[in-house]
Design an enzyme around this catalytic site. Structure first.
Site, mmCIF file in Angstrom:
data_model
loop_
_atom_site.group_PDB
_atom_site.id
_atom_site.type_symbol
_atom_site.label_atom_id
_atom_site.label_comp_id
_atom_site.label_asym_id
_atom_site.label_seq_id
_atom_site.Cartn_x
_atom_site.Cartn_y
_atom_site.Cartn_z
ATOM 1 N N TYR A 147 0.833 -1.208 0.000
ATOM 2 C CA TYR A 147 0.000 0.000 0.000
ATOM 3 C C TYR A 147 0.870 1.261 0.000
ATOM 4 O O TYR A 147 0.644 2.193 -0.780
ATOM 5 C CB TYR A 147 -0.924 -0.004 1.215
ATOM 6 C CG TYR A 147 -1.744 1.263 1.355
ATOM 7 C CD1 TYR A 147 -2.917 1.439 0.614
ATOM 8 C CD2 TYR A 147 -1.336 2.279 2.210
ATOM 9 C CE1 TYR A 147 -3.657 2.601 0.722
ATOM 10 C CE2 TYR A 147 -2.071 3.454 2.322
ATOM 11 C CZ TYR A 147 -3.230 3.606 1.587
ATOM 12 O OH TYR A 147 -3.960 4.767 1.688
ATOM 13 N N PHE B 81 3.929 1.577 -0.965
ATOM 14 C CA PHE B 81 4.613 1.677 -2.263
ATOM 15 C C PHE B 81 3.667 2.279 -3.307
ATOM 16 O O PHE B 81 4.045 3.176 -4.068
ATOM 17 C CB PHE B 81 5.089 0.297 -2.718
ATOM 18 C CG PHE B 81 5.817 0.310 -4.036
ATOM 19 C CD1 PHE B 81 7.188 0.477 -4.092
ATOM 20 C CD2 PHE B 81 5.122 0.167 -5.239
ATOM 21 C CE1 PHE B 81 7.863 0.504 -5.307
ATOM 22 C CE2 PHE B 81 5.780 0.189 -6.453
ATOM 23 C CZ PHE B 81 7.155 0.353 -6.487
ATOM 24 N N LEU C 181 24.474 -22.063 -27.543
ATOM 25 C CA LEU C 181 25.468 -22.973 -26.991
ATOM 26 C C LEU C 181 25.297 -24.372 -27.566
ATOM 27 O O LEU C 181 24.186 -24.791 -27.883
ATOM 28 C CB LEU C 181 25.321 -23.044 -25.467
ATOM 29 C CG LEU C 181 25.554 -21.746 -24.692
ATOM 30 C CD1 LEU C 181 25.294 -21.980 -23.208
ATOM 31 C CD2 LEU C 181 26.968 -21.230 -24.907
ATOM 32 N N GLU D 4 26.397 -22.593 -14.073
ATOM 33 C CA GLU D 4 25.191 -21.792 -13.842
ATOM 34 C C GLU D 4 23.962 -22.599 -14.247
ATOM 35 O O GLU D 4 24.057 -23.543 -15.035
ATOM 36 C CB GLU D 4 25.220 -20.506 -14.689
ATOM 37 C CG GLU D 4 26.452 -19.655 -14.520
ATOM 38 C CD GLU D 4 26.521 -18.565 -15.587
ATOM 39 O OE1 GLU D 4 25.490 -18.288 -16.244
ATOM 40 O OE2 GLU D 4 27.612 -18.010 -15.779
ATOM 41 N N LYS E 141 20.631 -23.262 -16.349
ATOM 42 C CA LYS E 141 20.178 -22.923 -17.705
ATOM 43 C C LYS E 141 18.682 -22.612 -17.627
ATOM 44 O O LYS E 141 17.848 -23.504 -17.576
ATOM 45 C CB LYS E 141 20.438 -24.069 -18.680
ATOM 46 C CG LYS E 141 20.140 -23.703 -20.133
ATOM 47 C CD LYS E 141 20.522 -24.839 -21.065
ATOM 48 C CE LYS E 141 20.334 -24.427 -22.512
ATOM 49 N NZ LYS E 141 18.940 -24.093 -22.828
ATOM 50 N N ASP F 172 14.972 -21.639 -18.472
ATOM 51 C CA ASP F 172 14.117 -21.965 -19.619
ATOM 52 C C ASP F 172 13.218 -20.769 -19.907
ATOM 53 O O ASP F 172 12.056 -20.713 -19.502
ATOM 54 C CB ASP F 172 13.281 -23.208 -19.295
ATOM 55 C CG ASP F 172 12.695 -23.833 -20.552
ATOM 56 O OD1 ASP F 172 13.109 -23.435 -21.658
ATOM 57 O OD2 ASP F 172 11.826 -24.707 -20.434
ATOM 58 N N TYR G 96 23.426 -12.247 -16.374
ATOM 59 C CA TYR G 96 24.648 -12.922 -15.923
ATOM 60 C C TYR G 96 25.824 -12.831 -16.887
ATOM 61 O O TYR G 96 26.818 -13.529 -16.681
ATOM 62 C CB TYR G 96 24.342 -14.403 -15.679
ATOM 63 C CG TYR G 96 23.488 -15.053 -16.757
ATOM 64 C CD1 TYR G 96 24.006 -15.320 -18.009
ATOM 65 C CD2 TYR G 96 22.159 -15.347 -16.521
ATOM 66 C CE1 TYR G 96 23.228 -15.890 -18.993
ATOM 67 C CE2 TYR G 96 21.361 -15.923 -17.495
ATOM 68 C CZ TYR G 96 21.900 -16.193 -18.739
ATOM 69 O OH TYR G 96 21.112 -16.750 -19.721
ATOM 70 N N LYS H 40 30.950 -22.710 -18.254
ATOM 71 C CA LYS H 40 31.744 -21.719 -18.985
ATOM 72 C C LYS H 40 33.164 -21.676 -18.430
ATOM 73 O O LYS H 40 33.367 -21.761 -17.210
ATOM 74 C CB LYS H 40 31.128 -20.318 -18.840
ATOM 75 C CG LYS H 40 29.725 -20.175 -19.373
ATOM 76 C CD LYS H 40 29.159 -18.807 -19.037
ATOM 77 C CE LYS H 40 27.717 -18.672 -19.499
ATOM 78 N NZ LYS H 40 27.097 -17.413 -19.044
ATOM 79 N N LYS I 141 22.111 -30.542 -20.901
ATOM 80 C CA LYS I 141 20.647 -30.565 -20.873
ATOM 81 C C LYS I 141 20.148 -31.754 -20.048
ATOM 82 O O LYS I 141 20.589 -32.884 -20.248
ATOM 83 C CB LYS I 141 20.081 -30.665 -22.302
ATOM 84 C CG LYS I 141 20.434 -29.491 -23.201
ATOM 85 C CD LYS I 141 19.687 -28.234 -22.799
ATOM 86 C CE LYS I 141 18.210 -28.312 -23.118
ATOM 87 N NZ LYS I 141 17.900 -28.195 -24.538
ATOM 88 N N CYS J 207 -23.091 -32.511 -24.024
ATOM 89 C CA CYS J 207 -22.468 -32.058 -22.785
ATOM 90 C C CYS J 207 -22.541 -33.162 -21.733
ATOM 91 O O CYS J 207 -23.621 -33.710 -21.478
ATOM 92 C CB CYS J 207 -23.170 -30.801 -22.274
ATOM 93 S SG CYS J 207 -22.545 -30.229 -20.669
ATOM 94 N N CYS K 119 -25.115 -31.714 -18.819
ATOM 95 C CA CYS K 119 -26.542 -31.418 -19.008
ATOM 96 C C CYS K 119 -27.139 -32.077 -20.243
ATOM 97 O O CYS K 119 -28.354 -31.978 -20.473
ATOM 98 C CB CYS K 119 -26.768 -29.905 -19.063
ATOM 99 S SG CYS K 119 -26.063 -29.116 -20.540
ATOM 100 N N CYS L 124 -20.524 -26.148 -24.681
ATOM 101 C CA CYS L 124 -21.923 -26.418 -24.363
ATOM 102 C C CYS L 124 -22.655 -25.086 -24.412
ATOM 103 O O CYS L 124 -22.326 -24.169 -23.646
ATOM 104 C CB CYS L 124 -22.053 -27.042 -22.976
ATOM 105 S SG CYS L 124 -23.768 -27.133 -22.398
ATOM 106 N N CYS M 2 -26.788 -25.365 -17.573
ATOM 107 C CA CYS M 2 -25.715 -26.336 -17.345
ATOM 108 C C CYS M 2 -25.076 -26.036 -15.982
ATOM 109 O O CYS M 2 -24.489 -24.954 -15.792
ATOM 110 C CB CYS M 2 -24.678 -26.235 -18.451
ATOM 111 S SG CYS M 2 -23.379 -27.484 -18.370
#
Length: 672
Positions: free
Chosen positions: A32, A34, A81, A110, A112, A114, A222, A289, A313, A407, A410, A425, A431
């Site tokens: 709040y 902030f 890479l 490090e 990896k 995704d 990084y 690395k 991986k 459905c 129903c 549906c 429903c």
């Protein structure tokens, strides 16, 4: 203190709070407090447009619209890479490096991430430009959207950073944020994203940065690049980047390690292969690395990748189990979602009993049959998915699955519109899951935010025959709630008061709460601001609705269909009688200075936000349109207007006006 000094003070203070919250995870003020500081800054900046700064914390909320992302050539090639999947290949990588390099060699390990690779340039300590990987040689300029990501600094800490440098890393979406985003998309009738990586990539290329600002994007940065020799080692550069204010992998969190042998490298790899599911984001491996920059330079590059780094991986998380049954869930919009019910199997640290099948096309593509031995994968997806069938184990008498035509709740015949992946549906008034889902959506936090009510209470109210739709909530009494289990005097009073309090909810949220298919929060806000009232929206035709900025044919058709249903209109009238807001209050002075004019707003303006200009146009009788055509009367152009839009306007002879021209038109009337 002058207002200029206060603006500078607020920018510094808010930037520090952002850093503490999103990078250090150590906030020192409430949300709040902030928000109050941010509102003060935005208010002061509007009073002093001459102090505009693209790196002000106020820009985190977004608002700029990018119709086409500029292609930018990378200053340094952004190579990918080489991948490896076993210890022997990592050992080969190290042996090749040691043939070239004399002496000791260290390796930085490090995670990896995704996500989406990004390169961000800083000039004099301020964010200058952010570019995606693209093809490695050139990428898309997504600076406007990257500015909204709270963990990426707009201005750096300290004074020892280079005058001009680039930092690279990964933008990703947190798992909890991804789950909430998909839940919201499904509520709005959209297809869910397949995984957090796709969601992050799609978000980063969205045209409206205000939507990007609301999505849970995060980052780790990084890799520092500069024309000058800044550091001797990669490990040293990451530590220094953290001091400058970047969110970097930390040694204390075991997310980075300096290793000196294959055994040490694989201690890191094996730890994260086992514990990766404890992270709040997705990783798919480990990057190794060479640590020293002089050794990296000596090793050099191949045509596609550096010789001094490699990616290990992890294998995809897959398990085999038996498909016992396929059930079909009905959502509040009537969307039918097939779910695979599986023989329980351990996968990625959890027991999996159910997996997503998405739609009929996916079932037919896999040729699924009850009793099949199926492969289940949990890679980037939160919900496991069925990826294939072991045909060698299929029973000879198995039969293909037949997708239901009615459905499952129903019995109503299902519909599938052309171009859509899901069946629906259409029985939205009878429903049961749809009826309950609509009420749950109506009371949800981002809609009417009814204090004291939740899914369990909604189900109890339905089971007791006390409600059948959200309008019925406003007829409930304290005595009605006392009929339910777990309700006493105080909780019953709170529930009734929570319902009554919704009369304070603004119209745009009421419109969203109605649950019109494809009308999410952003669309509801645009419709509310454009038309001003529920009656104006109800009376708008499909073609007129399409003219509204970013309202397409599918959304317009859904709104028209909703408003054509007498039962929906009756509910709206009941909500109006209960005191809910059915129009935007205090829209400001109305006029007809722009009566009948179709205007495109493009660029960044000195004295107004783009949405403010659009509201003025509507209040003065004009219409906002998204793209330039022969029917456009004017293009209101600010700084940074796209060259293609300007050229099209010039080719069609559409007048391009400035902010000052616009103000004069309002004051004098466009015909004068």
């Amino acid at each position: 203190m002058t207002e200029k000094e206060r603006i500078l003070q607020l920018r510094k203070e808010l930037a520090d709070h952002n850093y503490r919250y999103y990078v250090l995870d150590n906030p020192v003020v409430s949300d709040y407090d902030f928000d109050m500081l941010l509102e003060e800054l935005i208010r002061l900046e509007k009073k002093h447009p001459e102090l505009y700064d693209p790196n002000s914390p106020s820009q985190r909320v977004g608002g700029d619209v990018t119709k086409k992302f500029e292609t930018v050539r990378h200053r340094y090639p952004m190579l990918s890479l080489s991948n490896t999947y076993n210890r022997e290949e990592v050992e080969d990588f190290i042996r090749r490096a040691q043939k070239t390099i004399e002496g000791d060699m260290g390796f930085v390990c490090e995670l990896k991430y995704d996500g989406v690779a990004i390169g961000i340039r800083y000039v004099n300590g301020k964010l200058d430009r952010a570019v995606t990987r693209g093809d490695g040689t050139q990428g898309d300029d997504v600076t406007t959207n990257v500015r909204t990501i709270r963990s990426i600094p707009l201005e750096l800490h300290g004074e020892d950073y280079p005058e001009d440098f680039e930092i690279r890393g990964e933008i990703f979406m947190t798992l909890n944020g991804f789950a909430q985003l998909n839940s919201d998309r499904e509520e709005a009738g959209y297809e869910p994203f397949a995984n957090p990586r796709n969601a992050a990539s799609g978000t980063l290329k969205m045209q409206d940065s205000s939507i990007v600002a609301k999505r849970p994007l995060d980052s780790f940065l990084y890799f520092v690049l500069s024309d000058k020799d800044l550091f001797e080692t990669h490990f040293e550069s990451i530590k220094k980047a953290g001091e400058w204010g970047f969110k970097v992998p930390l040694e204390k969190d075991h997310r980075i390690r300096l290793a000196h042998s294959v055994d040490e490298i694989f201690e890191f790899i094996n730890f994260w292969d086992e514990h990766r599911h404890d992270l709040p984001f997705e990783i798919d491996g480990v990057v190794i690395k060479v640590n020293r920059y002089d050794q990296q330079e000596e090793l050099g590059f191949t045509a596609k990748s550096p010789r001094w780094a490699i990616a290990y991986k992890f294998k995809a998380e897959t398990a085999e189990t038996i498909l016992e049954e396929v059930t079909y869930q009905v959502g509040r919009t009537g969307a039918i979602t097939p779910v695979a019910n599986l023989k329980p199997v351990r996968l990625a640290g959890t027991t999996v009993k159910r997996a997503s099948l998405y739609n009929q096309d996916q079932i037919e593509k896999l040729d699924l049959r009850i009793g099949d031995h199926v492969f289940v994968e949990k890679g980037g997806e939160i919900i496991p998915k069925v990826t294939g069938v072991d045909l060698k184990k299929r029973k000879s008498d198995s039969q293909p699955l037949v997708y239901p035509t009615n459905c499952p709740e129903c019995g109503t015949p299902l519909e599938r519109k052309e171009g859509e992946a899901l069946h629906y549906c259409p029985n939205d008034s009878g429903c049961p899951p749809q009826l309950r889902g609509k009420v749950e959506h109506f009371i949800s936090r981002r809609a009417m935010d009814v204090d004291g009510l939740g899914t369990e209470t909604v189900n109890a109210l339905f089971d007791a025959g006390l409600i059948r739709n959200y309008a019925d909530l406003y007829a409930l009494s304290k005595e009605d709630f006392l009929k339910l289990e777990k309700f006493a005097d105080r909780s019953a009073e709170n529930a009734v008061e929570g319902i009554k309090a919704t009369v304070e909810i603004p119209f745009e949220r009421v419109l969203y709460a109605l649950g019109i298919r494809y009308v999410g929060e952003t669309v509801a806000k645009k419709l509310a601001r454009h038309y001003g009232s529920i009656d104006a929206i109800r009376n708008a035709g499909k073609e007129e609705l399409i003219e509204v900025d970013e309202i397409g044919e599918r959304i317009a058709g859904s709104v028209v269909d909703f408003m054509a249903d007498e039962r929906n209109l009756q509910n709206i009238e009941r909500l109006r009688e209960a005191g809910l807001q059915m129009e935007i209050e205090d829209q400001g002075e109305k006029g007809n200075a722009l009566e009948g004019l179709k205007i495109v707003v493009s660029g960044v303006f000195k004295n107004y936000e783009r949405d403010e200009l659009k509201e003025i146009i509507e209040r003065q009788g004009g219409k906002n349109v998204a793209s330039v055509s022969s029917k456009t009367d004017y293009v209101l152009a600010g700084d940074g207007m796209g060259p293609s839009k300007r050229k099209k306007a010039e080719d069609l002879g559409v007048p391009i006006i400035t902010e000052e021209d616009f103000e004069r038109m309002i004051e004098e009337g466009h015909g004068n």
